[in-house]
Scaffold this active site. Structure first.
Site, PDB file in Angstrom:
ATOM      1  N   ILE A 159      53.982  44.628  41.448  1.00  0.00           N
ATOM      2  CA  ILE A 159      53.045  44.624  42.654  1.00  0.00           C
ATOM      3  C   ILE A 159      53.280  43.156  43.295  1.00  0.00           C
ATOM      4  CG2 ILE A 159      50.450  43.984  43.153  1.00  0.00           C
ATOM      5  CD1 ILE A 159      49.577  45.738  40.737  1.00  0.00           C
ATOM      6  N   CYS A 208      48.966  38.947  37.180  1.00  0.00           N
ATOM      7  CA  CYS A 208      49.254  38.653  35.776  1.00  0.00           C
ATOM      8  C   CYS A 208      48.297  39.484  34.814  1.00  0.00           C
ATOM      9  CB  CYS A 208      49.356  37.165  35.382  1.00  0.00           C
ATOM     10  SG  CYS A 208      47.495  36.199  35.697  1.00  0.00           S
ATOM     11  N   PRO A 209      48.421  39.867  33.506  1.00  0.00           N
ATOM     12  CA  PRO A 209      47.725  40.344  32.648  1.00  0.00           C
ATOM     13  C   PRO A 209      46.507  39.273  32.132  1.00  0.00           C
ATOM     14  CG  PRO A 209      49.719  40.107  31.742  1.00  0.00           C
ATOM     15  CD  PRO A 209      49.878  39.655  32.972  1.00  0.00           C
ATOM     16  N   ARG A 237      42.746  41.541  37.141  1.00  0.00           N
ATOM     17  CA  ARG A 237      41.490  41.800  36.072  1.00  0.00           C
ATOM     18  C   ARG A 237      40.391  40.582  36.354  1.00  0.00           C
ATOM     19  NH1 ARG A 237      43.805  45.643  35.548  1.00  0.00           N
ATOM     20  NH2 ARG A 237      44.519  46.920  33.776  1.00  0.00           N
ATOM     21  N   ASP A 260      39.307  42.397  44.161  1.00  0.00           N
ATOM     22  CA  ASP A 260      39.001  44.075  44.048  1.00  0.00           C
ATOM     23  C   ASP A 260      38.452  44.085  42.624  1.00  0.00           C
ATOM     24  OD1 ASP A 260      39.576  46.705  45.076  1.00  0.00           O
ATOM     25  OD2 ASP A 260      40.881  46.851  43.241  1.00  0.00           O
ATOM     26  N   GLU A 265      32.194  46.175  35.369  1.00  0.00           N
ATOM     27  CA  GLU A 265      32.334  47.052  36.498  1.00  0.00           C
ATOM     28  C   GLU A 265      31.645  48.051  35.985  1.00  0.00           C
ATOM     29  OE1 GLU A 265      36.659  45.334  38.089  1.00  0.00           O
ATOM     30  OE2 GLU A 265      36.595  47.068  36.979  1.00  0.00           O
ATOM     31  N   HIS A 284      37.232  47.978  43.283  1.00  0.00           N
ATOM     32  CA  HIS A 284      38.091  48.271  42.071  1.00  0.00           C
ATOM     33  C   HIS A 284      38.762  49.485  42.636  1.00  0.00           C
ATOM     34  CE1 HIS A 284      39.895  47.753  37.730  1.00  0.00           C
ATOM     35  NE2 HIS A 284      40.734  48.239  38.515  1.00  0.00           N
TER      36      HIS A 284
END
Length: 317
Positions: A159, A208-209, A237, A260, A265, A284
């Site tokens: 991405i 990033c994670p 995230r 997003d 959520e 999202h």
């Protein structure tokens, strides 16, 4: 005949894709959503489960002796108790890389929302503000050019690489930070420490994670480093952001934000970002273009086909 159940197919396919291709693999049941109290009843006797966000914990897996395969209809696999799946010999696959261009597109839609202010001006025109002007044009505030601005990317996966290419097309300079320096940084890009990126970026985008090291990386300390009017984007995230700290910075008018994803959520009504100024929020859905969802379904089907043929593809167990 293989018995297959899709536990929560609505998000992937709200009606514009075709589930019938699953019938080539066995008997299929598709549920749009599965409440917690119905998981066991719907999964009982099934050899294959496909799930997006319906959780499959250790107790549930232990109660499904016929289950052989779980296909996660997403990249993240936290909805499955992986230790229990390994212990029980249940294969688990995920779907990586199905729509990096879609997420980058969404991120830059947010960028243009803040930089060009198209929607604000559209609304003003519809209200009659242009018709009432003495001049041929008007603006509601400062309009900006991306050319010459600095785009900062936290992480440099698929991405982020799309983001870099789009930024370059707009004439932006590029800063990158990640766990280790990439071998394929674009010409002219700088690899810098995280705090330097926060301090120098005009547009800062998170890719990033969520780990123990990255959790709450957007905190009061790092936000204080950012330029006046800088824009921070999160399509990664929600847990990367201290939402209270970000909301305070937005209320102070120091920065702008586009997200997003949120920490929970759907969000609770009292999430501070829902009531903050200078922010754009999408639910999202950056990943959810028709093309990306079709790619996801195609990869999920290929994963299942490989498993049934005794091969491994995108196995995470």
């Amino acid at each position: 005949m293989t018995s297959i159940c899709v536990l929560d197919g609505h998000t992937l396919n709200p009606g514009d894709l075709d589930w019938s291709v699953l019938a080539a693999f066995g008997d299929v049941e598709v549920h749009e959503r599965t409440p917690a109290g119905h998981i066991l009843a719907r999964a009982a006797g099934k050899q294959v489960l496909l799930t997006n966000k319906t959780p499959l914990d250790a107790d549930t897996l232990a109660a499904l002796p016929e289950l052989k395969y779980i296909g996660v209809l997403a990249t993240g696999t936290n909805v499955v108790d992986m230790d229990a799946a390994r212990r029980l010999g249940i294969a688990v696959t995920n779907v990586p890389g199905y729509g990096p261009d879609a997420v980058a597109q969404n991120a830059f839609a947010h960028v243009l929302h803040h930089i060009s202010r198209v929607w604000e001006h559209h609304q003003a025109v519809i209200r009659g503000a242009w018709s009432a002007q003495p001049d041929f044009c008007f603006t509601l505030g400062r309009l900006e050019s991306l050319s010459g601005m600095t785009l900062g990317l936290v992480g440099f996966g698929d991405i982020a690489r799309h983001m870099a290419a789009i930024g370059a097309a707009f004439g932006m300079k590029l800063l990158v930070t990640s766990r280790k320096k990439p071998d394929d940084l674009p010409a002219g890009a700088e690899f810098v420490p995280l705090q330097t990126l926060f301090a120098r970026a005009d547009v800062l985008s998170l890719h990033c994670p969520l780990t123990a090291e990255t959790a709450m990386m957007v905190n009061r300390e790092n936000l204080a480093l950012m330029k006046q009017g800088a824009l921070i984007i999160n399509t990664a995230r929600g847990g990367l952001v201290d939402e209270a700290a970000l909301a305070d910075a937005l209320h102070q008018g120091r920065i702008r934000a586009a997200v997003d994803v949120l920490s929970s959520e759907p969000p609770s009504p009292d999430n501070p970002l829902l009531h903050a100024p200078n922010i754009s929020i999408t639910p999202h859905n950056a990943w959810a273009t028709v093309k990306a969802r079709q790619n996801l379904l195609d990869i999920a089907l290929a994963n299942l086909d490989a498993f049934l043929r005794g091969e491994k593809q995108n196995r995470v167990d």
